[in-house]
Design an enzyme around this catalytic site. Structure first.
Site, PDB file in Angstrom:
ATOM      1  N   GLU A 118       0.849  -1.195   0.000  1.00 44.02           N
ATOM      2  CA  GLU A 118       0.000   0.000   0.000  1.00 44.02           C
ATOM      3  C   GLU A 118       0.877   1.234   0.000  1.00 44.02           C
ATOM      4  OE1 GLU A 118      -2.448   0.031   3.640  1.00 44.02           O
ATOM      5  OE2 GLU A 118      -1.912  -2.093   3.728  1.00 44.02           O
ATOM      6  N   CYS A 412       5.171  48.410  -5.618  1.00 46.51           N
ATOM      7  CA  CYS A 412       4.834  47.231  -6.410  1.00 46.51           C
ATOM      8  C   CYS A 412       5.768  47.156  -7.617  1.00 46.51           C
ATOM      9  CB  CYS A 412       3.382  47.339  -6.861  1.00 46.51           C
ATOM     10  SG  CYS A 412       2.942  46.141  -8.122  1.00 46.51           S
ATOM     11  N   CYS A 415       3.486  47.781 -11.020  1.00 43.91           N
ATOM     12  CA  CYS A 415       2.872  49.050 -11.430  1.00 43.91           C
ATOM     13  C   CYS A 415       3.452  50.257 -10.704  1.00 43.91           C
ATOM     14  CB  CYS A 415       1.359  49.009 -11.239  1.00 43.91           C
ATOM     15  SG  CYS A 415       0.828  49.158  -9.526  1.00 43.91           S
ATOM     16  N   CYS A 430       0.135  45.490  -3.045  1.00 48.87           N
ATOM     17  CA  CYS A 430       0.088  46.624  -3.957  1.00 48.87           C
ATOM     18  C   CYS A 430      -1.257  47.315  -3.778  1.00 48.87           C
ATOM     19  CB  CYS A 430       0.239  46.101  -5.379  1.00 48.87           C
ATOM     20  SG  CYS A 430      -0.213  47.312  -6.607  1.00 48.87           S
TER      21      CYS A 430
HETATM   22  S1  IVH Z   1       0.677  -0.019   8.988  1.00 47.03           S
HETATM   23  C1  IVH Z   1       2.460  -2.415  12.075  1.00 47.03           C
HETATM   24  N1  IVH Z   1       0.099   1.144   6.702  1.00 47.03           N
HETATM   25  O1  IVH Z   1       3.489   4.769   9.103  1.00 47.03           O
HETATM   26  C2  IVH Z   1       1.913  -1.589  11.004  1.00 47.03           C
HETATM   27  N2  IVH Z   1       1.160   2.419   8.381  1.00 47.03           N
HETATM   28  O2  IVH Z   1       5.968   3.968  10.616  1.00 47.03           O
HETATM   29  C3  IVH Z   1       2.023  -0.186  11.288  1.00 47.03           C
HETATM   30  N3  IVH Z   1       1.547   4.740   7.747  1.00 47.03           N
HETATM   31  O3  IVH Z   1       2.465   5.364  12.364  1.00 47.03           O
HETATM   32  C4  IVH Z   1       1.162   0.661  10.520  1.00 47.03           C
HETATM   33  N4  IVH Z   1       0.676   4.609   5.744  1.00 47.03           N
HETATM   34  O4  IVH Z   1       1.249   6.552  10.562  1.00 47.03           O
HETATM   35  C5  IVH Z   1       0.644   1.283   7.928  1.00 47.03           C
HETATM   36  N5  IVH Z   1      -0.463   2.031   4.638  1.00 47.03           N
HETATM   37  C6  IVH Z   1       0.060   2.170   5.858  1.00 47.03           C
HETATM   38  C7  IVH Z   1       0.576   3.409   6.308  1.00 47.03           C
HETATM   39  C8  IVH Z   1       1.126   3.467   7.584  1.00 47.03           C
HETATM   40  C9  IVH Z   1       1.251   5.404   6.625  1.00 47.03           C
HETATM   41  C10 IVH Z   1       2.242   5.344   8.895  1.00 47.03           C
HETATM   42  C11 IVH Z   1       1.514   5.226  10.188  1.00 47.03           C
HETATM   43  C12 IVH Z   1       2.481   4.670  11.181  1.00 47.03           C
HETATM   44  C13 IVH Z   1       3.771   4.825  10.494  1.00 47.03           C
HETATM   45  C14 IVH Z   1       4.661   3.674  10.856  1.00 47.03           C
END
Ligand code: IVH
Length: 672
Positions: A118, A412, A415, A430
């Site tokens: 993700e 400005c 102008c 301005c």
């Molecule tokens: S999973 C054990 N998924 O990353 C899993 N975290 O360094 C922990 N974060 O504090 C979280 N996108 O704020 C996960 N797709 C995602 C994420 C994500 C951003 C951030 C989250 C967490 C930090 C961990």
């Protein structure tokens, strides 16, 4: 109070279900099924029913997102399961190391290992607790063990359901995800803050975090926040066996999850997905700083276990930095459509995050000072997607001594009009109403309803007229001929005539419309009416001093300065003259009598040195408040104002029994 019958109770429930569903279509799926107007009708009906039958209002009603009173401080919340952080990898080799560990620790065969990949959102991590399907508590990640209770604020985030979708109400579910602010919204918010003289947020993450960790939920409700769900803490009443299904499930019960999540069956697929998301990075509406790779099967995750702060079964593969070093070749000033002067660093061109950058915003003069950016400096520039590149900081150790400091011009650059920066504001502007940088915006204001109200002159047409050199200022409108208009695209005989008629009708404005039309900074429709009533004509308004203006109720020093400056700008004075020549009648209207003040009709004598103002200033104030100033003390004198080292007038006042005022008393009398 009327008692709702069963039909009403059912209708309320039905409306809530429908509204929740349409919220989900709109905020979560980005795919609305009904128009805004149809949605509003449902919402209004629910509001009306809840107003008629307040006992039907429930916490999870879609009408109950805002309204909570500000808090003194946040309570703390202990997460029932720690909110872990992620280990990072920065290269393919490091990712392959991670994969090797996964194989070793799980003992699984290559083809048995799947990863969910993700985007890694760059926002603020939160946890949302739902009890029996209803949003009960929301907290920040904090240190992972204890966070802050931000329930009231999170209730205002539209993509967070107050009640889970569908009929299945689980006894308990803890949803985890990230609160984000879109890049465009972040820039908009900063623009507004800059205009209001408030400090700006450094990046969308800070803006999102600042908005969530904000004690007044009403303020949070005005901030454009969104949430992406990416995991579950505890859950009762449902068994899930892998992460991919978890995301699908989260989506089904009403949460937004990333549309760029992928279930990868091999390391090659993970690598390909990394490249894909990296390529999308700048197009995404929100900031991401990498991808998160999670072993998909919970059974395998459990085999690997956790370290104290991060799981062994997941890793963040971070993207290359969006920051680079370069040199500031020059600092120039650009003038925006609203007349704001913005310092801009001209850079030695450099590629940042795959795009060449040669200019970076320095926001305003205070920022330049605060960061102490000088011409010739080596700086760190940061580019984040669509966000305008900016100078993050100066590498002071690189200075050679020949760097030049920058100071903001007081005119400005486009102008030549005076550019003023009202006290307490960050922006210098301005004051020229026909400044080429601002003319299109100002023209649109000039012709708008409430101003000169000229029908048929839309922004597109005005823009074309400016671009074709037909008009350069507001007054040029009154010299237009039919053959000029006929040169515009898609212009017909009839339309041209209608426009000319509308222009002609606008030649007899009311005084307040005319004042408003001029576009004097900080003078909206209401103040324009106040000024019209008080001063009766443009000529009279134009000759008022700052002190006279501040004596008008509702006009403070900033507005007074902008009105005063406006009429002292030769460019503006010329346009006023030209408007008259163009046949615009400057009305003279009856004024309201000045309010009686403690000074009305009284005679004052000033002696000695005043601390807070010159004698000349004091004289103007007294006169503006209806008093008179005389140079000698007589029995007709009402007050003698006595400053430091007073002269013989003081003695004479005492001899004649005339009332004397110390400076402090006098200041109280004039209200400052
Ligand atoms: S999973 C054990 N998924 O990353 C899993 N975290 O360094 C922990 N974060 O504090 C979280 N996108 O704020 C996960 N797709 C995602 C994420 C994500 C951003 C951030 C989250 C967490 C930090 C961990």
């Amino acid at each position: 109070m009327p008692v709702p019958d069963r039909k009403i109770v059912e209708r309320v429930e039905e409306l809530r279900d429908q509204i929740n569903y349409h919220n989900y279509r709109y905020y979560v799926l980005d795919d609305p099924e009904i128009s805004d107007a149809q949605y509003d009708r449902l919402f209004d009906e629910l509001v009306a029913l809840e107003k008629a039958y307040p006992e039907l209002i429930s916490e999870d009603s879609p009408t109950q997102r805002v309204g909570a009173a500000p808090l003194e401080a946040f309570e703390t919340v202990r997460h029932s399961l720690p909110m872990l952080s992620l280990n990072k990898v920065l290269s393919e080799t490091e990712f392959l190391d991670f994969h090797r560990r996964v194989r070793e620790l799980t003992g699984a065969k290559e083809e048995e290992i799947m990863y969910t990949v993700e985007p890694k959102f760059d926002g603020l991590a939160v946890e949302l607790v739902y009890v029996n399907g209803v949003f009960a508590q929301g907290s920040t990640r904090g240190d992972g063990i204890v966070g802050e209770d931000v329930t009231l604020n999170l209730r205002t985030v539209k993509s967070i359901p107050l009640r889970l979708l569908g009929k299945a109400a689980f006894p308990l579910i803890e949803v985890r995800g990230e609160i984000i602010m879109n890049k465009e919204d972040f820039e908009g918010l900063n623009r507004v803050r800059e205009e209001a003289g408030e400090p700006i947020f450094a990046n969308p993450r800070n803006a999102a975090a600042g908005s969530v960790r904000q004690l007044d939920p009403k303020i949070t409700s005005t901030r454009p926040l969104g949430m992406y769900a990416y995991g579950i803490g505890r859950i009762e009443g449902k068994v899930l066996t892998n992460h991919w299904d978890t995301l699908v499930f989260l989506r089904k019960i009403g949460f937004k999850t990333s549309q760029y999540a992928a279930l990868c069956h091999s390391v090659d697929q993970v690598k390909a997905h990394y490249e894909k998301i990296l390529g999308l990075r700048n197009e995404l509406p929100y900031e991401i700083d990498g991808i998160v790779i999670k072993v998909n099967e919970f059974a395998l995750q459990e085999k690997m276990g956790e370290l104290s702060r991060s799981p062994r079964w997941a890793v963040a593969w971070k993207f290359p930095a969006q920051e680079e070093y370069t040199r500031v070749k020059d600092i120039v000033v650009s003038v925006g459509r609203t007349g704001a002067l913005t310092p801009v660093a001209i850079l030695e061109p450099i590629r940042v995050g795959g795009v060449e950058v040669s200019r970076a915003s320095l926001h305003n003069e205070d920022e330049v000072k605060k960061k102490d950016v000088r011409i010739g400096d080596t700086v760190v520039v940061r580019r984040a997607g669509d966000v305008i590149p900016e100078v993050v900081k100066v590498i002071v150790s690189n200075r050679r001594g020949d760097e030049r400091t920058f100071s903001m011009p007081d005119r400005c650059p486009v102008c030549g009009s005076k550019a003023i920066r009202p006290e307490g504001e960050a922006i210098r502007r301005c004051t020229g109403i026909a400044c080429p940088a601002q003319i299109k915006e100002n023209l649109a204001h000039f012709v708008s309803k409430g101003a000169m109200d000229i029908d048929g002159l839309g922004p597109k047409l005005l823009e074309q007229m400016v671009d074709k050199g037909l008009i350069r200022d507001q007054a040029d409108l009154y010299f237009l001929k039919k053959e000029d208009l006929m040169k515009m695209d898609r212009m017909g005989d009839k339309l041209a005539e209608n426009i000319l008629q509308a222009i002609d009708r606008s030649r007899r404005p009311s005084l307040s419309s005319l004042i408003y039309a001029l576009g004097i900074r900080n003078v909206g429709q209401h103040l324009a009416r106040v000024l019209a009533r008080r001063f009766g004509s443009i000529d009279n308004l134009a000759k008022q001093g700052i002190d006279d203006l501040t004596l008008v109720d509702e006009i403070g020093p900033i507005v007074a300065e902008s009105i005063h400056g406006f009429f002292r700008n030769p460019v503006n004075v010329k346009i006023l003259e030209k408007l008259k020549r163009g046949g615009v009648v400057f009305p003279v209207e009856e004024t309201c009598p000045r309010k009686e003040t403690a000074l009305s009709g009284r005679t004052f004598v000033l002696t000695g040195t005043l601390e807070a103002m010159t004698r000349e200033e004091a004289r103007r104030i007294i006169e503006a408040m209806g008093g008179r100033v005389s140079s000698s003390v007589s029995t007709k004198t009402d007050f003698v104002v006595v400053g430091r080292d007073p002269g013989s007038k003081y003695q004479r006042a005492r001899n004649l029994g005339v009332r004397t005022l110390e400076e402090a008393e006098f200041r109280k009398m004039i209200g400052r």
